[in-house]
Design an enzyme around this catalytic site. Structure first.
Site, PDB file in Angstrom:
ATOM      1  N   LYS A 219       0.813  -1.339   0.042  1.00 53.32           N
ATOM      2  CA  LYS A 219      -0.123  -0.024   0.100  1.00 53.32           C
ATOM      3  C   LYS A 219       0.863   1.304   0.124  1.00 53.32           C
ATOM      4  CE  LYS A 219      -1.668  -1.283   4.248  1.00 53.32           C
ATOM      5  NZ  LYS A 219      -0.536  -1.916   4.946  1.00 53.32           N
TER       6      LYS A 219
ATOM      7  N   SER B  37      -9.987   0.401   3.913  1.00 53.22           N
ATOM      8  CA  SER B  37      -8.729   0.292   3.742  1.00 53.22           C
ATOM      9  C   SER B  37      -8.106   0.230   5.192  1.00 53.22           C
ATOM     10  CB  SER B  37      -8.115   1.909   3.093  1.00 53.22           C
ATOM     11  OG  SER B  37      -7.915   2.876   4.224  1.00 53.22           O
ATOM     12  N   CYS B  38      -6.469  -0.016   5.067  1.00 56.45           N
ATOM     13  CA  CYS B  38      -5.924  -0.450   6.141  1.00 56.45           C
ATOM     14  C   CYS B  38      -5.514   1.035   6.965  1.00 56.45           C
ATOM     15  CB  CYS B  38      -4.621  -1.080   5.855  1.00 56.45           C
ATOM     16  SG  CYS B  38      -4.793  -2.878   5.348  1.00 56.45           S
ATOM     17  N   ASP B  39      -6.129   1.990   6.735  1.00 53.27           N
ATOM     18  CA  ASP B  39      -5.603   3.387   7.152  1.00 53.27           C
ATOM     19  C   ASP B  39      -6.616   3.583   8.129  1.00 53.27           C
ATOM     20  OD1 ASP B  39      -5.065   5.962   7.536  1.00 53.27           O
ATOM     21  OD2 ASP B  39      -4.255   6.538   5.567  1.00 53.27           O
TER      22      ASP B  39
ATOM     23  N   ASN C  25      -4.771   1.416  -1.492  1.00 51.17           N
ATOM     24  CA  ASN C  25      -4.815   0.172  -0.801  1.00 51.17           C
ATOM     25  C   ASN C  25      -5.207  -0.804  -2.040  1.00 51.17           C
ATOM     26  OD1 ASN C  25      -5.510  -0.388   2.413  1.00 51.17           O
ATOM     27  ND2 ASN C  25      -4.369   1.348   1.729  1.00 51.17           N
TER      28      ASN C  25
END
Lengths: 376, 376
Positions: free
Chosen positions: A47, B323-325, B366
């Site tokens: 990412k 997302s990984c955010d 992502n």
């Protein structure tokens, strides 16, 4: 600035905004991470920058890959990565994405809830799974909130459930937050993780994997501890918590691999004093929060900005993006200074923008296209 | 929800995330704005949604266009707009963009600084220019900060300078902030603008244009005053400030034209209770802050979200993106409720997402692609 990037910038063979990345620097960072943590497998956090030249180069160096989506997994496979070297690290995945990854041969999956485990059991039977713990992220410039992770107790129960569902309970992970500048966060997290290993051994489950996550910081405007300091602190904590029976270690660096390998070039669109803002000087660039610099939200990531070739004293400046959006302001409070002679048409460099820039860029907010990307 | 959108959603002929827009509703909104402010020329704010089918439809209806960039101007021209009906409304423009617009025949340009005026004099000699005033945006859900506009005194000086530079000082503009729910903001702003007209008449300059900006609100979760209320309040203020000598009026609606004409469809990726967040229920969608819903930053724009066909009681939910955010969380504090039976794979609708969604979407954060767009 690497010599290769400097030569590229001198060439002028690009339109702004642009992001250029030095692949040799990517390789050097990968080597430095390996040297600092030789016992840990490196799973590059795709990412951070999923560009094919980066994935190609890293695959060639033997890197493994941490993917957030099936699209990122496809990109890794296209770069020649072995599916067995890919971790599907997002704990929130569509079942169709899990199934496709499993079909491709991806074997390792993250989770942090019973609901996700059920999807994994159905779509990736027999896969290795690891449970993400929620740990303190104090000290991180870009923390990841309560969105991910669960308690050690719950992780233990879920890993037992994983076994009962026919999955392989393989380990635990945590994430101390992105751009984490403190080494202390690891000690507590590793101790928590070790307790899960111990608890499960008593239940007949031998975990193998300790996924230490990413978050390793890079130098923007302020110094950060070198990666060696993190390596030593992590290994000391792992030995203290696990004794001689060390688990397989895994790290997921993204920013630390590509961040300082990139530089953004931007053109000043307007520079003027704003009487309505107490006479403050505003500098508007052709890249902004919606053109890729999303991590300037709340002025969290404070990039180094320079204006090579512009003489004269530096004076305080508010730095904003080119769109008509009022929130498209990058720095008001951090105290940036830029040469007072800076004017429309001049170029500025935004350093260390190899990570978490290109993919954040909006597809066309206000009509502005994403920055051009160059991989050297 | 319009019948056309409902039929489209029923058809299931799309992948998520998707945004569908009913062009008939766009046309109806355009007509309603015209009816509420018949004396004002409508310049559609292209940035709200620059999709070709929307520009085509509006051009056919006689709309004019407010463009933020040369890319948006090109899109308007491609839709058949006469360059004389396009206003280059961003006060921050590259000189190359001004020159290209001028070559295309665009005649009307915004500015709010002497530095921009110098660029306009050079790249668009003889053009009509209007100066943006800084006015109070109190009451706006998405205010535009101090990034734009200047004082009435400075505007007067700049418009004189414009004449001396060979440009045509044509008028003034202001913007009361996006999703502005109060009519009061207009009264003060219009009075300020009228003072500039008066001052300049004494200096031999006859301004013609009063650009009232955009910001007209639409109904999300809360009621807003109808557009007629804004029309009446604006015209009363204009008459009070200008008497019988009414200026040419111009409005720049974007959200009010396309916002409620669109709906987003999203798939639930995960729904689970988060012990580490006090047992709160989290619902993760396949669209988030970086997939287009950028205006949920700070929970500023609070979209109506529904889950048709999902029975059962609604319970509190945190609503996050895929997302990984960690900052990719849309609503934590506003108090959203979703059916407790909602689970991965179910569909939810995010209503009134025709404006300021598609273009904000990141090009691939992502790995997730922007939402598919459908114009019906």
């Amino acid at each position: 600035m690497t010599p290769k990037l400097a030569r590229f910038l001198d060439s002028g063979a690009y339109a702004t905004p642009a992001v250029a990345v030095d692949l040799d620097r990517v390789a050097a960072n990968f080597a430095a991470l390996h040297a600092a943590l030789p016992d840990a497998a490196i799973y590059y956090a795709v990412k951070a920058n999923p560009a094919a030249p980066i994935l190609d180069r890293l695959a060639g160096l033997g890197s493994r890959f941490d993917a957030a989506s099936i699209e990122e997994i496809r990109a890794c496979l296209a770069a020649g990565a072995d599916p067995g070297t890919i971790s599907f690290g997002n704990t929130v995945k569509k079942q169709s994405a899990i199934a496709e990854a499993h079909e491709h041969g991806v074997e390792l999956f993250a989770f942090d809830s019973g609901e996700e485990l059920a999807k994994l059991a159905q779509a990736a039977p027999g896969a290795k799974v690891y449970c993400r713990l929620s740990v303190s992220q104090s000290g991180a410039d870009w923390p990841l909130s309560r969105k991910f992770g669960t308690s050690a107790d719950h992780a233990r129960d879920l890993l037992i459930e994983a076994r009962d569902l026919g999955l392989i309970p393989h380990g635990v992970s945590f994430h101390v937050g992105s751009q984490q500048t403190g080494v202390g966060a690891y000690r507590t997290a590793i101790a928590q993780a070790a307790m899960v290993f111990t608890d499960l051994r008593a239940r007949g489950i031998d975990l193998r994997l300790l996924n230490l996550g990413g978050g390793f910081p890079i130098r923007y405007r302020e110094d950060v501890p070198p990666i060696e300091t993190f390596g030593e602190a992590i290994m000391a904590s792992v030995r203290a918590a696990f004794g001689n029976d060390l688990p397989d270690l895994l790290i997921e660096p993204g920013r630390a691999v590509v961040g300082d390998a990139g530089v953004a070039v931007s053109e000043v669109v307007l520079a003027c004093a704003r009487a309505e803002d107490g006479g403050r000087r505003w500098v508007y660039l052709d890249i902004g929060r919606f053109g890729g610099l999303a991590e300037t939200e709340g002025e969290a990531i404070r990039y180094r900005i320079s204006a090579p070739g512009i003489a004269g004293a530096a004076t305080p400046a508010v730095i904003a993006g080119p769109s008509c959006d009022g929130v498209d302001v990058m720095y008001r409070d951090t105290g940036y200074r830029l040469p007072s002679a800076l004017k429309a048409g001049d170029r500025v460099l935004i350093h260390d923008t190899g990570a978490y820039v290109t993919t954040y860029a909006s597809q066309g907010f206000n009509g502005f296209p994403p920055p051009q990307e160059y991989y050297l």
